[in-house]
Design an enzyme around this catalytic site. Structure first.
Site, PDB file in Angstrom:
ATOM      1  N   SER A  21       0.857  -1.186   0.000  1.00 42.42           N
ATOM      2  CA  SER A  21       0.000   0.000   0.000  1.00 42.42           C
ATOM      3  C   SER A  21       0.891   1.233   0.000  1.00 42.42           C
ATOM      4  O   SER A  21       2.031   1.184   0.491  1.00 42.42           O
ATOM      5  CB  SER A  21      -0.868   0.003   1.261  1.00 42.42           C
ATOM      6  OG  SER A  21      -1.466   1.272   1.473  1.00 42.42           O
TER       7      SER A  21
ATOM      8  N   TYR B 199      -2.534  -0.461  10.391  1.00 44.36           N
ATOM      9  CA  TYR B 199      -2.593  -0.969   9.011  1.00 44.36           C
ATOM     10  C   TYR B 199      -1.338  -0.552   8.242  1.00 44.36           C
ATOM     11  O   TYR B 199      -0.721  -1.355   7.533  1.00 44.36           O
ATOM     12  CB  TYR B 199      -3.845  -0.446   8.318  1.00 44.36           C
ATOM     13  CG  TYR B 199      -3.938  -0.769   6.841  1.00 44.36           C
ATOM     14  CD1 TYR B 199      -4.367  -2.021   6.409  1.00 44.36           C
ATOM     15  CD2 TYR B 199      -3.604   0.181   5.872  1.00 44.36           C
ATOM     16  CE1 TYR B 199      -4.460  -2.316   5.050  1.00 44.36           C
ATOM     17  CE2 TYR B 199      -3.701  -0.099   4.519  1.00 44.36           C
ATOM     18  CZ  TYR B 199      -4.124  -1.349   4.109  1.00 44.36           C
ATOM     19  OH  TYR B 199      -4.200  -1.637   2.760  1.00 44.36           O
TER      20      TYR B 199
HETATM   21  N1  LIG Z   1      -8.909  -0.613  -0.912  1.00 44.89           N
HETATM   22  C1  LIG Z   1      -7.847   0.191  -0.784  1.00 44.89           C
HETATM   23  O1  LIG Z   1      -7.957   1.436  -0.715  1.00 44.89           O
HETATM   24  C2  LIG Z   1      -6.469  -0.426  -0.750  1.00 44.89           C
HETATM   25  C3  LIG Z   1      -5.361   0.403  -0.897  1.00 44.89           C
HETATM   26  C4  LIG Z   1      -4.088  -0.155  -0.882  1.00 44.89           C
HETATM   27  C5  LIG Z   1      -3.940  -1.514  -0.686  1.00 44.89           C
HETATM   28  N2  LIG Z   1      -5.035  -2.298  -0.532  1.00 44.89           N
HETATM   29  C6  LIG Z   1      -4.819  -3.725  -0.338  1.00 44.89           C
HETATM   30  O2  LIG Z   1      -5.359  -4.403  -1.449  1.00 44.89           O
HETATM   31  C7  LIG Z   1      -5.586  -5.763  -1.097  1.00 44.89           C
HETATM   32  C8  LIG Z   1      -6.946  -6.179  -1.610  1.00 44.89           C
HETATM   33  O3  LIG Z   1      -7.952  -5.449  -0.908  1.00 44.89           O
HETATM   34  P1  LIG Z   1      -9.194  -4.772  -1.632  1.00 44.89           P
HETATM   35  O4  LIG Z   1      -9.018  -3.306  -1.496  1.00 44.89           O
HETATM   36  O5  LIG Z   1      -9.393  -5.368  -2.965  1.00 44.89           O
HETATM   37  O6  LIG Z   1     -10.372  -5.138  -0.611  1.00 44.89           O
HETATM   38  P2  LIG Z   1     -11.372  -6.368  -0.561  1.00 44.89           P
HETATM   39  O7  LIG Z   1     -12.334  -6.291  -1.682  1.00 44.89           O
HETATM   40  O8  LIG Z   1     -11.908  -6.364   0.842  1.00 44.89           O
HETATM   41  O9  LIG Z   1     -10.462  -7.639  -0.793  1.00 44.89           O
HETATM   42  C9  LIG Z   1      -9.773  -8.307   0.242  1.00 44.89           C
HETATM   43  C10 LIG Z   1      -9.612  -9.765  -0.166  1.00 44.89           C
HETATM   44  O10 LIG Z   1      -8.815 -10.447   0.807  1.00 44.89           O
HETATM   45  C11 LIG Z   1      -9.481 -11.660   1.157  1.00 44.89           C
HETATM   46  N3  LIG Z   1      -9.103 -12.048   2.509  1.00 44.89           N
HETATM   47  C12 LIG Z   1      -9.177 -11.318   3.643  1.00 44.89           C
HETATM   48  N4  LIG Z   1      -8.745 -12.036   4.685  1.00 44.89           N
HETATM   49  C13 LIG Z   1      -8.382 -13.256   4.197  1.00 44.89           C
HETATM   50  C14 LIG Z   1      -7.861 -14.427   4.781  1.00 44.89           C
HETATM   51  N5  LIG Z   1      -7.629 -14.533   6.111  1.00 44.89           N
HETATM   52  N6  LIG Z   1      -7.607 -15.480   3.982  1.00 44.89           N
HETATM   53  C15 LIG Z   1      -7.830 -15.404   2.652  1.00 44.89           C
HETATM   54  N7  LIG Z   1      -8.319 -14.323   2.043  1.00 44.89           N
HETATM   55  C16 LIG Z   1      -8.600 -13.264   2.813  1.00 44.89           C
HETATM   56  C17 LIG Z   1     -10.958 -11.328   1.021  1.00 44.89           C
HETATM   57  O11 LIG Z   1     -11.728 -12.488   0.771  1.00 44.89           O
HETATM   58  P3  LIG Z   1     -12.569 -13.324   1.851  1.00 44.89           P
HETATM   59  O12 LIG Z   1     -13.194 -12.341   2.785  1.00 44.89           O
HETATM   60  O13 LIG Z   1     -13.509 -14.077   0.991  1.00 44.89           O
HETATM   61  O14 LIG Z   1     -11.563 -14.208   2.507  1.00 44.89           O
HETATM   62  C18 LIG Z   1     -10.952 -10.484  -0.247  1.00 44.89           C
HETATM   63  O15 LIG Z   1     -10.960 -11.306  -1.391  1.00 44.89           O
HETATM   64  C19 LIG Z   1      -5.405  -5.834   0.432  1.00 44.89           C
HETATM   65  O16 LIG Z   1      -4.133  -6.355   0.719  1.00 44.89           O
HETATM   66  C20 LIG Z   1      -5.503  -4.389   0.845  1.00 44.89           C
HETATM   67  O17 LIG Z   1      -4.813  -4.137   2.063  1.00 44.89           O
HETATM   68  C21 LIG Z   1      -6.292  -1.792  -0.569  1.00 44.89           C
END
Ligand SMILES: NC(=O)c1ccc[n+]([C@@H]2O[C@H](COP(=O)([O-])OP(=O)(O)OC[C@H]3O[C@@H](n4cnc5c(N)ncnc54)[C@H](OP(=O)(O)O)[C@@H]3O)[C@@H](O)[C@H]2O)c1
Length: 234
Positions: free
Chosen positions: A139, A151
């Site tokens: 991130s 975070y």
């Molecule tokens: N959204 C933002 O602004 C942002 C910015 C920078 C970085 N990120 C990063 O991007 C990545 C993806 O997040 P996103 O933004 O796309 O949000 P998201 O839609 O909530 O996706 C998170 C994914 O992680 C999975 N997950 C969570 N805990 C898990 C576990 N214990 N085991 C296996 N899978 C797990 C969730 O699936 P299940 O719940 O089905 O397990 C979901 O598929 C994350 O690493 C997040 O920190 C996000």
């Protein structure tokens, strides 16, 4: 050449699901990992069923489940060429004020740091065999100081992890890319960011495919992507 195989953790929604859709359109075969079985099954069906995409229900905090992922790929498709270690969660925190039980902090640290490390440990032997590619989702908060945000600390850990893995993997042919998105229209965030500009998950997916599409002599080390107008301190 046989279609290459990409394993994505966090494939059930957001950046992971968008990357799966884009990669499938470019000919990759997919192993889709997350905890939400039905969402994975629906996405696998959408992407063409078992010859193109398979679901692999997995909690990345559980070593046995994570350790089974490379075999899932090799059993389904006979190979594993790339891994997108993308699963992660966000929980608001403060070190000065009460914003909910710190018990939720454990979940975030175990998912973002321990879980990501387990995915790397479980898949790198297969990636060494295939001279493959590991992409990790960090991130922007893993390179700046965010007041009170655990975070951000977990994502600094992912920054260090990517560098550490690249250093250890030097000479193996494995490429390691650290992806550092700014605010994306996915997952959880805090109310103070409601009006901030956001990337679409598809915008981030394109950068993942940019890294994966390079010749195997080119290792894109880091990608920082913010929505236009995002403040540099966020
Ligand atoms: N959204 C933002 O602004 C942002 C910015 C920078 C970085 N990120 C990063 O991007 C990545 C993806 O997040 P996103 O933004 O796309 O949000 P998201 O839609 O909530 O996706 C998170 C994914 O992680 C999975 N997950 C969570 N805990 C898990 C576990 N214990 N085991 C296996 N899978 C797990 C969730 O699936 P299940 O719940 O089905 O397990 C979901 O598929 C994350 O690493 C997040 O920190 C996000």
């Amino acid at each position: 050449m046989t279609a290459p195989v990409l394993l994505i953790t966090g494939a059930s929604s957001g950046i992971g699901a968008a990357t799966a859709r884009l990669a499938a359109g470019k000919g990759w075969r997919l192993v889709l990992a997350a905890r939400s079985r039905q969402a994975l099954r629906d996405l696998a069906t959408e992407l063409g069923g078992p010859t193109r995409a398979v679901a692999a229900a997995c909690d990345i905090q559980d070593w046995e489940q994570v350790a089974a992922l490379p075999a899932r790929a090799e059993d389904a498709f006979g190979r594993l060429d790339a891994v997108f270690a993308n699963a992660g969660v966000f929980t608001p925190t403060s070190f000065l004020h009460g914003t909910g039980s710190p018990e939720r902090w454990r979940e975030m640290v175990l998912t973002n740091v321990y879980g990501t490390a387990l995915v790397a440990r479980a898949t790198l032997p297969a990636l060494v065999r295939s001279r493959g590619h590991l992409v990790l989702t960090g991130s922007v908060t893993g390179r700046i100081t965010v007041p009170g945000q655990l975070y951000s600390a977990t994502k600094w850990a992912v920054t260090a992890m990517a560098q550490s893995i690249r250093a250890e993997a030097a000479g193996t042919g494995v490429r390691v890319t650290l992806l550092q998105p700014g605010l994306v229209d996915a997952g959880d965030t805090t109310p103070d960011r409601a009006a901030d500009p956001r990337l679409r998950p598809e915008d981030v997916a394109r950068t993942v495919l940019f890294a994966l599409d390079q010749p195997d002599t080119v290792d894109i080390n880091e990608i920082i992507i913010r929505p236009t107008g995002q403040a540099a301190h966020r």
